[in-house]
Design a protein around this motif. Structure first.
Motif, PDB file in Angstrom:
ATOM      1  N   ILE A 172       0.849  -1.185   0.000  1.00  0.00           N
ATOM      2  CA  ILE A 172       0.000   0.000   0.000  1.00  0.00           C
ATOM      3  C   ILE A 172       0.888   1.239   0.000  1.00  0.00           C
ATOM      4  O   ILE A 172       1.766   1.382   0.848  1.00  0.00           O
ATOM      5  N   ILE A 173       0.646   2.111  -0.952  1.00  0.00           N
ATOM      6  CA  ILE A 173       1.417   3.348  -1.056  1.00  0.00           C
ATOM      7  C   ILE A 173       0.465   4.514  -0.838  1.00  0.00           C
ATOM      8  O   ILE A 173      -0.578   4.592  -1.489  1.00  0.00           O
ATOM      9  N   CYS A 174       0.809   5.380   0.107  1.00  0.00           N
ATOM     10  CA  CYS A 174      -0.043   6.540   0.366  1.00  0.00           C
ATOM     11  C   CYS A 174       0.802   7.800   0.473  1.00  0.00           C
ATOM     12  O   CYS A 174       1.959   7.746   0.870  1.00  0.00           O
TER      13      CYS A 174
ATOM     14  N   ALA B 148       0.403   9.909   5.966  1.00  0.00           N
ATOM     15  CA  ALA B 148       0.042   8.931   6.989  1.00  0.00           C
ATOM     16  C   ALA B 148      -1.460   9.001   7.251  1.00  0.00           C
ATOM     17  O   ALA B 148      -2.039  10.087   7.296  1.00  0.00           O
ATOM     18  N   GLU B 149      -2.079   7.828   7.369  1.00  0.00           N
ATOM     19  CA  GLU B 149      -3.501   7.779   7.701  1.00  0.00           C
ATOM     20  C   GLU B 149      -3.881   6.387   8.180  1.00  0.00           C
ATOM     21  O   GLU B 149      -3.164   5.418   7.939  1.00  0.00           O
ATOM     22  N   GLU B 150      -5.012   6.317   8.856  1.00  0.00           N
ATOM     23  CA  GLU B 150      -5.545   5.036   9.294  1.00  0.00           C
ATOM     24  C   GLU B 150      -6.547   4.562   8.254  1.00  0.00           C
ATOM     25  O   GLU B 150      -7.383   5.337   7.794  1.00  0.00           O
TER      26      GLU B 150
ATOM     27  N   LEU C  32      -1.154   3.546   8.479  1.00  0.00           N
ATOM     28  CA  LEU C  32      -0.171   3.638   7.409  1.00  0.00           C
ATOM     29  C   LEU C  32       0.741   4.832   7.636  1.00  0.00           C
ATOM     30  O   LEU C  32       0.329   5.838   8.217  1.00  0.00           O
ATOM     31  N   VAL C  33       1.974   4.705   7.176  1.00  0.00           N
ATOM     32  CA  VAL C  33       2.900   5.825   7.154  1.00  0.00           C
ATOM     33  C   VAL C  33       2.943   6.363   5.729  1.00  0.00           C
ATOM     34  O   VAL C  33       2.574   5.666   4.788  1.00  0.00           O
ATOM     35  N   ALA C  34       3.372   7.586   5.563  1.00  0.00           N
ATOM     36  CA  ALA C  34       3.520   8.135   4.220  1.00  0.00           C
ATOM     37  C   ALA C  34       4.561   7.306   3.470  1.00  0.00           C
ATOM     38  O   ALA C  34       5.607   6.967   4.009  1.00  0.00           O
ATOM     39  N   GLY C  35       4.246   6.933   2.245  1.00  0.00           N
ATOM     40  CA  GLY C  35       5.144   6.103   1.446  1.00  0.00           C
ATOM     41  C   GLY C  35       4.632   4.685   1.338  1.00  0.00           C
ATOM     42  O   GLY C  35       3.432   4.435   1.300  1.00  0.00           O
TER      43      GLY C  35
END
Length: 90
Positions: A26-28, A31-33, A53-56
């Protein structure tokens, strides 16, 4: 696979078809839940879990040993994004 905004949120699910484990890359953008959900062909929920999730890039492994062979749908639900797809268990 349905992706609402590929620039902010994307996911690769592999291998497909799979055996006893399934990996989600997963790439975001930030950062988000999110919530990860898997359903069998009858629409029964197999897994529902919140993941921070962390950024990236984020790797998540799903253990599927007890799942029966067949088609499964998955949903990754973020605050502003949704990814929907299908995978097959051998």
């Amino acid at each position: 696979m349905i992706i609402v905004d590929e620039e902010q949120f994307a996911c690769e699910v592999y291998p497909n078809p799979f055996n006893n484990t399934l990996s989600l890359n997963i790439i975001c953008e930030k950062a988000e839940e999110i919530r990860i959900e898997f359903y069998n062909l009858l629409g029964r929920l197999k897994i529902s879990e919140k993941v921070q999730l962390v950024a990236g890039e984020n790797i998540r492994v799903v253990r599927t040993r007890e799942w029966e062979s067949g088609l499964y749908t998955y949903r990754l639900i973020g605050k502003e994004n949704l990814i929907v797809g299908k995978v097959i268990k051998k």
